[in-house]
Design a protein around this motif. Structure first.
Motif, PDB file in Angstrom:
ATOM      1  N   GLU A 198       9.042   3.819   3.292  1.00  0.00           N
ATOM      2  CA  GLU A 198      10.295   3.180   2.891  1.00  0.00           C
ATOM      3  C   GLU A 198      11.153   4.128   2.052  1.00  0.00           C
ATOM      4  OE1 GLU A 198       9.040  -1.528   3.057  1.00  0.00           O
ATOM      5  OE2 GLU A 198       9.156  -0.593   1.088  1.00  0.00           O
ATOM      6  N   MET A 199      10.517   4.833   1.120  1.00  0.00           N
ATOM      7  CA  MET A 199      11.282   5.763   0.284  1.00  0.00           C
ATOM      8  C   MET A 199      11.779   6.961   1.092  1.00  0.00           C
ATOM      9  SD  MET A 199       9.677   5.534  -3.504  1.00  0.00           S
ATOM     10  CE  MET A 199      11.313   5.570  -4.235  1.00  0.00           C
ATOM     11  N   TYR A 245      12.645  -1.945   3.237  1.00  0.00           N
ATOM     12  CA  TYR A 245      12.262  -1.786   1.823  1.00  0.00           C
ATOM     13  C   TYR A 245      11.529  -3.027   1.312  1.00  0.00           C
ATOM     14  CZ  TYR A 245      13.144   1.839  -1.724  1.00  0.00           C
ATOM     15  OH  TYR A 245      13.027   2.909  -2.586  1.00  0.00           O
ATOM     16  N   ALA A 246      11.028  -3.837   2.265  1.00  0.00           N
ATOM     17  CA  ALA A 246      10.426  -5.125   1.902  1.00  0.00           C
ATOM     18  C   ALA A 246       9.099  -4.975   1.162  1.00  0.00           C
ATOM     19  CB  ALA A 246      10.228  -5.971   3.152  1.00  0.00           C
ATOM     20  N   GLU A 247       8.362  -3.884   1.446  1.00  0.00           N
ATOM     21  CA  GLU A 247       7.086  -3.695   0.741  1.00  0.00           C
ATOM     22  C   GLU A 247       7.326  -3.382  -0.731  1.00  0.00           C
ATOM     23  OE1 GLU A 247       3.910  -4.297   2.019  1.00  0.00           O
ATOM     24  OE2 GLU A 247       5.246  -5.209   3.490  1.00  0.00           O
ATOM     25  N   GLY A 259      11.333  -4.960  -7.536  1.00  0.00           N
ATOM     26  CA  GLY A 259      12.332  -3.909  -7.664  1.00  0.00           C
ATOM     27  C   GLY A 259      12.776  -3.521  -6.270  1.00  0.00           C
ATOM     28  N   LEU A 260      13.999  -2.995  -6.141  1.00  0.00           N
ATOM     29  CA  LEU A 260      14.441  -2.620  -4.798  1.00  0.00           C
ATOM     30  C   LEU A 260      15.229  -1.317  -4.865  1.00  0.00           C
ATOM     31  CD1 LEU A 260      13.857  -4.237  -2.085  1.00  0.00           C
ATOM     32  CD2 LEU A 260      16.317  -4.592  -2.022  1.00  0.00           C
ATOM     33  N   LEU A 261      16.337  -1.260  -4.163  1.00  0.00           N
ATOM     34  CA  LEU A 261      17.029   0.016  -3.951  1.00  0.00           C
ATOM     35  C   LEU A 261      17.671   0.556  -5.226  1.00  0.00           C
ATOM     36  CD1 LEU A 261      18.427  -1.248  -0.591  1.00  0.00           C
ATOM     37  CD2 LEU A 261      16.858   0.671  -0.791  1.00  0.00           C
ATOM     38  N   VAL A 315       0.841  -1.194   0.000  1.00  0.00           N
ATOM     39  CA  VAL A 315       0.000   0.000   0.000  1.00  0.00           C
ATOM     40  C   VAL A 315       0.879   1.247   0.000  1.00  0.00           C
ATOM     41  CG1 VAL A 315      -1.927  -1.166   1.122  1.00  0.00           C
ATOM     42  CG2 VAL A 315      -0.229   0.015   2.524  1.00  0.00           C
ATOM     43  N   GLU A 316       0.309   2.318  -0.529  1.00  0.00           N
ATOM     44  CA  GLU A 316       1.064   3.558  -0.737  1.00  0.00           C
ATOM     45  C   GLU A 316       1.724   4.072   0.546  1.00  0.00           C
ATOM     46  OE1 GLU A 316      -0.312   8.024  -1.628  1.00  0.00           O
ATOM     47  OE2 GLU A 316      -0.881   6.626  -3.212  1.00  0.00           O
ATOM     48  N   GLU A 317       0.988   4.072   1.631  1.00  0.00           N
ATOM     49  CA  GLU A 317       1.497   4.634   2.880  1.00  0.00           C
ATOM     50  C   GLU A 317       2.807   3.954   3.310  1.00  0.00           C
ATOM     51  OE1 GLU A 317       0.035   5.013   7.547  1.00  0.00           O
ATOM     52  OE2 GLU A 317      -1.230   4.014   6.070  1.00  0.00           O
TER      53      GLU A 317
END
Length: 303
Positions: free
Chosen positions: A55-56, A283-285, A291-293, A48-50
């Motif tokens: 994470e970002m 960053y698991a969500e 995709g990740l970092l 979900v966006e939240e």
């Protein structure tokens, strides 16, 4: 803006970090671009966006700590703009716009204000038949590594993002570099057997080390090329499940500073044992979208 990126690990000065603001509703099954997103859409566990914004934001805080200039895309309403690596990349002092999936073209418009600060003679758009995305392009000294898919069924795979015309385009643009392509394993249905981009199964860290997943390469010779170049003792081999969680998709801020997901225990311990400072963040969500970092960043200037 004087662009300068010649490797994956030199001190970062300026970067475009994607955004999860106004990310839009969970895609339908038909809208999934990759098998991992599809898996989470079906399971009802799509992020979900939240959570993704948090994470970002954590990633952005690390950039602030290291005094990195961060650009963010202009927000498009109800639209996924997390993975800025897909839409463009810098080699040396040239910004190459990716020929991305057609419905993602708007993402380039959202960073146009950054592109406008570049020397227009240093901004390149490949011809239409050239498919290439930043996650498949990796710089290492005089090498340019490029992930591709050589199967005759290339056009049937939405997970095949860079074609051999893309490899040839980079060879022509950088004749003085050693351009080496790697034939990657692709799957439309099993995320554990899908190297969406090269950075899903390999990435250099530091000055002579790397993270690698052997089974991400269709040809043993491609894997051995990297083993011979780096030395087996300098490569951290990840396992199938670690590849699924995207352990090779970390991001280097400097030769000795790596941003990593906080759950990558085995990798993070190895990095520390080898003298790296590991900036661990959640960053698991975001990883649920395959995709990740590294995928979330588009470096513009490294020292």
């Amino acid at each position: 803006m004087k662009l300068h990126v010649t490797d994956e690990t030199s001190r970062l000065k300026a970067v475009i970090l994607g955004t999860a603001q106004s990310n839009g509703p969970t895609p339908t099954i038909d809208e999934a671009y990759d098998p991992k997103s599809l898996e989470h859409i079906k399971a009802g566990t799509y992020p979900v966006e939240e959570d993704m914004i948090k994470e970002m934001d954590a990633f952005n805080e690390v950039f602030k700590k290291y005094d990195v200039k961060v650009y963010r895309p202009e927000v498009i309403e109800n639209y996924n703009q997390i993975f800025s690596r897909d839409i463009g990349f810098v080699i040396d002092d040239i910004f190459i716009k990716a020929n991305i999936l057609p419905d993602r073209e708007r993402e380039l418009d959202a960073i146009q204000y950054v592109i406008d600060q570049m020397d227009p003679t240093k901004v390149v758009r490949p011809p239409e038949e050239v498919h290439i995305e930043g996650g498949d392009v990796m710089l290492y000294n005089d090498h340019i590594f490029i992930g591709t898919y050589k199967g005759s069924d290339y056009k049937d795979f939405i997970t095949a993002r860079t074609n051999m015309a893309g490899v040839q385009f980079i060879k022509d643009l950088f004749p003085h570099k050693i351009v080496k392509e790697f034939d990657l394993v692709k799957s439309k249905i099993e995320p554990r057997d899908n190297a969406l981009h090269l950075d899903c199964c390999f990435q250099p860290v530091g000055s002579n080390k790397g993270i690698i997943y052997k089974s991400g390469f269709r040809e043993e010779a491609d894997y051995m090329y990297l083993v011979n170049l780096f030395g087996r003792e300098n490569l951290f081999h990840i396992e199938r499940e670690e590849m699924y969680y995207m352990n090779s998709n970390v991001f280097s801020i400097d030769k000795d500073v790596v941003v990593s997901e906080r759950n990558f225990t085995r990798l993070n311990n190895w990095l520390r044992e080898n003298g790296f400072t590991v900036e661990e963040i959640p960053y698991a969500e975001i990883s649920k979208q395959e995709g990740l970092l590294r995928c979330s960043t588009l470096p513009l200037i490294r020292e």
